[in-house]
Design a protein around this motif. Structure first.
Motif, PDB file in Angstrom:
ATOM      1  N   LEU A 291      -2.359  22.358   0.616  1.00 19.23           N
ATOM      2  CA  LEU A 291      -1.730  23.454   1.034  1.00 19.23           C
ATOM      3  C   LEU A 291      -1.504  24.326  -1.064  1.00 19.23           C
ATOM      4  N   PRO A 292      -1.849  25.565  -0.155  1.00 22.85           N
ATOM      5  CA  PRO A 292      -1.748  26.615  -1.442  1.00 22.85           C
ATOM      6  C   PRO A 292      -0.072  26.201  -2.175  1.00 22.85           C
ATOM      7  N   GLU A 293      -0.563  26.608  -3.069  1.00 26.61           N
ATOM      8  CA  GLU A 293       0.401  25.708  -3.901  1.00 26.61           C
ATOM      9  C   GLU A 293       1.837  27.086  -4.139  1.00 26.61           C
ATOM     10  N   TRP A 294       1.116  28.355  -3.611  1.00 24.42           N
ATOM     11  CA  TRP A 294       1.981  29.688  -3.170  1.00 24.42           C
ATOM     12  C   TRP A 294       3.178  29.031  -2.422  1.00 24.42           C
ATOM     13  N   ILE A 295       3.281  28.151  -1.667  1.00 26.90           N
ATOM     14  CA  ILE A 295       4.171  27.945  -0.093  1.00 26.90           C
ATOM     15  C   ILE A 295       5.628  27.382  -1.073  1.00 26.90           C
ATOM     16  N   ARG A 296       5.298  26.421  -2.742  1.00 29.83           N
ATOM     17  CA  ARG A 296       6.855  26.045  -3.199  1.00 29.83           C
ATOM     18  C   ARG A 296       7.490  27.360  -3.391  1.00 29.83           C
ATOM     19  N   PHE A 297       6.968  28.418  -3.793  1.00 29.80           N
ATOM     20  CA  PHE A 297       7.528  29.622  -4.170  1.00 29.80           C
ATOM     21  C   PHE A 297       8.301  30.528  -3.240  1.00 29.80           C
ATOM     22  N   GLY A 298       7.284  30.556  -1.708  1.00 30.72           N
ATOM     23  CA  GLY A 298       7.977  31.218  -1.320  1.00 30.72           C
ATOM     24  C   GLY A 298       8.973  30.541  -0.512  1.00 30.72           C
ATOM     25  N   PHE A 299       9.570  29.461  -0.537  1.00 29.26           N
ATOM     26  CA  PHE A 299      10.700  28.488   0.329  1.00 29.26           C
ATOM     27  C   PHE A 299      12.310  29.650  -0.862  1.00 29.26           C
TER      28      PHE A 299
ATOM     29  N   LEU B  21      -0.428  32.772  -8.333  1.00 22.24           N
ATOM     30  CA  LEU B  21      -1.080  32.017  -7.887  1.00 22.24           C
ATOM     31  C   LEU B  21      -1.940  31.859  -6.502  1.00 22.24           C
ATOM     32  N   GLY B  22      -3.130  30.801  -7.558  1.00 21.04           N
ATOM     33  CA  GLY B  22      -3.963  30.623  -6.515  1.00 21.04           C
ATOM     34  C   GLY B  22      -3.931  29.033  -6.427  1.00 21.04           C
ATOM     35  N   GLY B  23      -4.513  28.217  -5.715  1.00 18.53           N
ATOM     36  CA  GLY B  23      -5.351  27.217  -5.805  1.00 18.53           C
ATOM     37  C   GLY B  23      -4.340  26.509  -5.030  1.00 18.53           C
ATOM     38  N   THR B  24      -4.983  25.737  -4.630  1.00 22.27           N
ATOM     39  CA  THR B  24      -4.656  24.378  -3.859  1.00 22.27           C
ATOM     40  C   THR B  24      -3.382  23.235  -4.160  1.00 22.27           C
ATOM     41  N   SER B  25      -2.588  22.614  -3.895  1.00 25.86           N
ATOM     42  CA  SER B  25      -2.398  21.235  -3.916  1.00 25.86           C
ATOM     43  C   SER B  25      -3.350  19.706  -3.702  1.00 25.86           C
ATOM     44  N   PRO B  26      -4.227  19.450  -4.757  1.00 32.22           N
ATOM     45  CA  PRO B  26      -4.700  18.524  -4.894  1.00 32.22           C
ATOM     46  C   PRO B  26      -4.204  17.161  -3.411  1.00 32.22           C
ATOM     47  N   ALA B  27      -2.965  16.561  -3.569  1.00 34.81           N
ATOM     48  CA  ALA B  27      -2.356  15.474  -3.379  1.00 34.81           C
ATOM     49  C   ALA B  27      -2.003  16.068  -1.411  1.00 34.81           C
ATOM     50  N   LEU B  28      -1.460  17.417  -1.353  1.00 32.91           N
ATOM     51  CA  LEU B  28      -1.458  17.491   0.148  1.00 32.91           C
ATOM     52  C   LEU B  28      -2.605  18.608   0.624  1.00 32.91           C
TER      53      LEU B  28
ATOM     54  N   THR C  56       0.918  -1.407  -0.091  1.00 28.93           N
ATOM     55  CA  THR C  56      -0.076   0.152  -0.327  1.00 28.93           C
ATOM     56  C   THR C  56       0.747   1.174  -0.183  1.00 28.93           C
ATOM     57  N   GLY C  57       0.482   2.815   0.339  1.00 27.52           N
ATOM     58  CA  GLY C  57       1.142   3.913   0.124  1.00 27.52           C
ATOM     59  C   GLY C  57       0.605   4.953   0.991  1.00 27.52           C
ATOM     60  N   PHE C  58       1.459   5.961   0.572  1.00 24.83           N
ATOM     61  CA  PHE C  58       0.520   7.437   0.980  1.00 24.83           C
ATOM     62  C   PHE C  58       0.165   8.225  -0.111  1.00 24.83           C
ATOM     63  N   VAL C  59      -1.080   8.979  -0.145  1.00 19.77           N
ATOM     64  CA  VAL C  59      -0.991   9.625  -0.768  1.00 19.77           C
ATOM     65  C   VAL C  59      -0.324  10.655  -0.661  1.00 19.77           C
ATOM     66  N   GLY C  60      -0.002  11.413  -2.570  1.00 24.10           N
ATOM     67  CA  GLY C  60       1.115  12.625  -2.035  1.00 24.10           C
ATOM     68  C   GLY C  60       2.232  12.014  -1.125  1.00 24.10           C
ATOM     69  N   VAL C  61       2.842  11.030  -1.101  1.00 18.23           N
ATOM     70  CA  VAL C  61       4.245  10.919  -1.228  1.00 18.23           C
ATOM     71  C   VAL C  61       5.175  11.721  -1.460  1.00 18.23           C
ATOM     72  N   GLU C  62       5.564  11.307  -3.174  1.00 18.56           N
ATOM     73  CA  GLU C  62       6.206  12.015  -3.970  1.00 18.56           C
ATOM     74  C   GLU C  62       5.655  13.374  -3.972  1.00 18.56           C
ATOM     75  N   GLU C  63       4.945  14.370  -3.703  1.00 18.53           N
ATOM     76  CA  GLU C  63       4.639  15.711  -4.328  1.00 18.53           C
ATOM     77  C   GLU C  63       5.135  16.249  -3.015  1.00 18.53           C
ATOM     78  N   LEU C  64       5.219  15.622  -1.569  1.00 16.88           N
ATOM     79  CA  LEU C  64       5.781  16.520  -0.469  1.00 16.88           C
ATOM     80  C   LEU C  64       7.147  15.633  -0.199  1.00 16.88           C
ATOM     81  N   CYS C  65       7.599  14.557  -0.851  1.00 16.38           N
ATOM     82  CA  CYS C  65       9.195  14.364  -1.202  1.00 16.38           C
ATOM     83  C   CYS C  65       9.222  16.123  -1.954  1.00 16.38           C
TER      84      CYS C  65
END
Length: 585
Positions: A116-124, A107-114, A36-45
């Motif tokens: 979380l707001p999509e802008w966070i990745r660019f905030g890093f 940027l709007g919207g959220t990550s379907p898997a996580l 089995t597995g976790f949903v969104g693991v790859e995107e979280l990583c």
């Protein structure tokens, strides 16, 4: 204060790497044990990997991680040494800061898997730009370079503000101006990723198709690949292998096999590099290990200091050819070639290169002394103690090649395995944590280079540079020989002035289509690209392996460049053999 900020960033990056390792290992257990597995693991990583790069990127401002071509600036007075280079770094920091901020606002919207707001990745990335500016200011102030900092800050801000107001129509490709500005940055001793990012921004004035937010978005997209997580894991495995003492057992096993031969200690250095390649994947890591481990002994046995350093640098080339290889991971990410097939090709190429180096060492290193021939019992004992490290590389590559496990998962398993070895050997987690910090800093430097090379690669594709290469090949006859000849000339020339990773990312996608069109096996061609560029770890002006060995041993780089010539010739001969094999088969 500068040291405190860097220590905090290094600790944060190490913790992020530890979190990544734990998540991937949990995913491996869930997938292969419980099916089995976790949903969104790859995107979280992927998000955590971008955060790791952002956190540790300012640590690459100085030192080997900066990838500076420090040739002209070293002739300047110490106060003004990095004045022009810091201007490029300031532009790069401002692009990440304000470009990332603009994306966050749009940027709007959220990550379907996580969720979380999509802008966070660019905030890093935006935060990384700010920290780069802070670290740069603190370091220069601590060095007493207030006037230099003021000039760099004024020039960098002026360029950043002026570019959107300029529009220069020359009719020439924008990628040409990007390349020229990046070259100017390299000559100014700017860190290579900063030169790429600043050049991509300056190219806007010359009709570049990427506005500032798109530059940042393209850079983040370049970093956001699950495959790239294998890089910090393999770097971590190499560092932990040394901490665990397993690297020392590899040395002893190699000595029992070849220590009694002519130039036995030099041959031991070569064979250890072959063994070390199976877990590290990093030529820089092996060069540092060899310089600290073998150099004193080589000199004590009668080798000239420059000859001893040259042997260590030349044998370290193998680590990015013999699997697992970070260079092949970069090529696979840039061209979509099969990682498993590339790694198998690397076994053959690395073995050929090692054989050529063995002959070169035999005839050029002299025979300052050899060890007594080991008994069969000593060989068996040394093999038994080295098996934990030797088997690691074979298991990893076999798992990837036969599809049992993904590349990133295999790298995580290798890192976890070496972590257990290091904890069992030392019993002190502090030593392992230092390896996490070092691996995170090195991985961030590579990841930042991958990201900042992405806008350059986009403009090269937009200007149809691959089509230009194809037309040049057609002018030379269009056959496989013409493609290999032109490709090797391009790679040999580019490798003189480009970092190896940058050259793979930029030139691999351009040259590969012409090779496939000419009937050359793409995997064989990919191996030739990596071997060609890895040789440039030994060539002036930016031979990184030479500078790593020089930094550890204090031998002049000029002396090392001269002493490495016999081994450079041996590696070029291996390249010729690989090209002939690609033509015949």
């Amino acid at each position: 204060m500068a040291q405190a900020v860097e220590a905090a960033l290094g600790t944060l990056a190490a913790l992020l790497l530890a979190a990544l390792l734990a998540i991937v290992l949990c995913s491996v257990v869930m997938r292969y044990v419980f099916h089995t597995g976790f949903v969104g693991v790859e995107e979280l990583c992927i998000w955590l990997h971008v955060a790791l790069i952002a956190a540790a990127a300012p640590l690459g401002l100085d030192g080997p991680l900066a990838m500076r071509m420090d040739l002209l600036s070293r002739r300047l007075p110490e106060q003004w040494r990095f004045a022009a280079a810091d201007g490029f770094s300031i532009v790069a920091g401002l692009v990440f800061l304000f470009g990332g901020g603009e994306i966050m606002a749009l940027l709007g919207g959220t990550s379907p898997a996580l969720g979380l707001p999509e802008w966070i990745r660019f905030g890093f990335v935006g935060a990384s730009g700010l920290m780069l500016l802070v670290v740069l200011a603190l370091k220069r102030l601590s060095q007493g370079r207030e006037l230099c900092l003021g000039v760099s800050l004024a020039s960098g801000v002026a360029i950043y503000l002026a570019i959107p107001l300029l529009s220069v129509d020359t009719g020439l490709p924008a990628s040409l101006f990007l390349a020229l500005v990046a070259a100017l940055g390299l000559l100014s001793a700017a860190p290579l990723p900063h030169a790429f990012l600043a050049a991509a921004y300056v190219a806007i004035a010359f009709g570049g198709g990427l506005p500032e937010p798109a530059i940042v978005s393209t850079a983040v997209s370049g970093m956001s690949k699950f495959l790239l997580l294998a890089i910090p894991f393999f770097l971590l495995a190499g560092g932990l292998l040394t901490v665990s003492g397993a690297a020392g057992r590899l040395v002893r096993f190699a000595e029992t096999l070849v220590g009694h031969r002519r130039a036995g200690l030099a041959q031991t250095t070569l064979l250890t590099s072959v063994f070390f390649s199976g877990a590290s994947g990093s030529s820089v890591a092996n060069a540092a290990f060899g310089a600290s481990t073998f150099y004193p002994e080589l000199v004590r046995k009668g080798y000239a200091p420059e000859r001893a350093g040259a042997i260590i640098a030349a044998t370290s080339v193998l680590d990015n050819v013999i699997p697992p290889s970070i260079a092949f991971l970069l090529l696979a990410a840039a061209t979509q070639l099969s990682v498993g097939s590339l790694l198998v090709g690397g076994f053959f190429a690395g073995g050929l290169m090692a054989l050529c180096l063995a002959f070169a060492i035999h005839f050029s290193a002299g025979d300052p002394g050899t060890a007594p021939r080991a008994t069969a019992a000593q060989c068996r004992q040394a093999l038994a103690s080295a098996l934990p490290a030797l088997g690691l590389g074979i298991i990893v590559v076999a798992g990837i090649r036969f599809g049992v496990i993904t590349t990133t998962e295999a790298a995580a398993v290798a890192a976890a395995y070496t972590l257990l070895l290091s904890l069992a050997a030392s019993g002190r987690p502090v030593h392992a944590f230092a390896s996490f910090r070092q691996a995170a800093a090195e991985a961030a430097a590579i990841g930042l280079l991958i990201g900042t090379a992405a806008p350059f690669a986009f403009l090269l594709a937009l200007d149809d540079i691959a089509g230009l290469v194809s037309r040049c090949v057609s002018m030379l006859g269009g056959g496989a020989f013409a493609v290999l000849l032109l490709s090797n000339l391009v790679l040999l020339t580019a490798g003189l002035v480009l970092d190896i990773g940058a050259a793979i990312l930029l030139l691999g996608p351009i040259l590969l289509p012409a090779a496939v069109a000419a009937g050359i096996d793409p995997v064989q061609f990919g191996v030739i690209v990596v071997v060609n560029l890895m040789i440039h770890g030994l060539t002036p002006p930016i031979g990184i392996l030479i500078y790593v060995v020089s930094g550890v041993t204090r031998v002049s780089p000029t002396a090392l460049f001269g002493a490495v010539l016999p081994y450079l010739a041996a590696l070029l001969f291996a390249l010729v053999v690989l090209c002939a094999f690609a033509l015949l088969f």
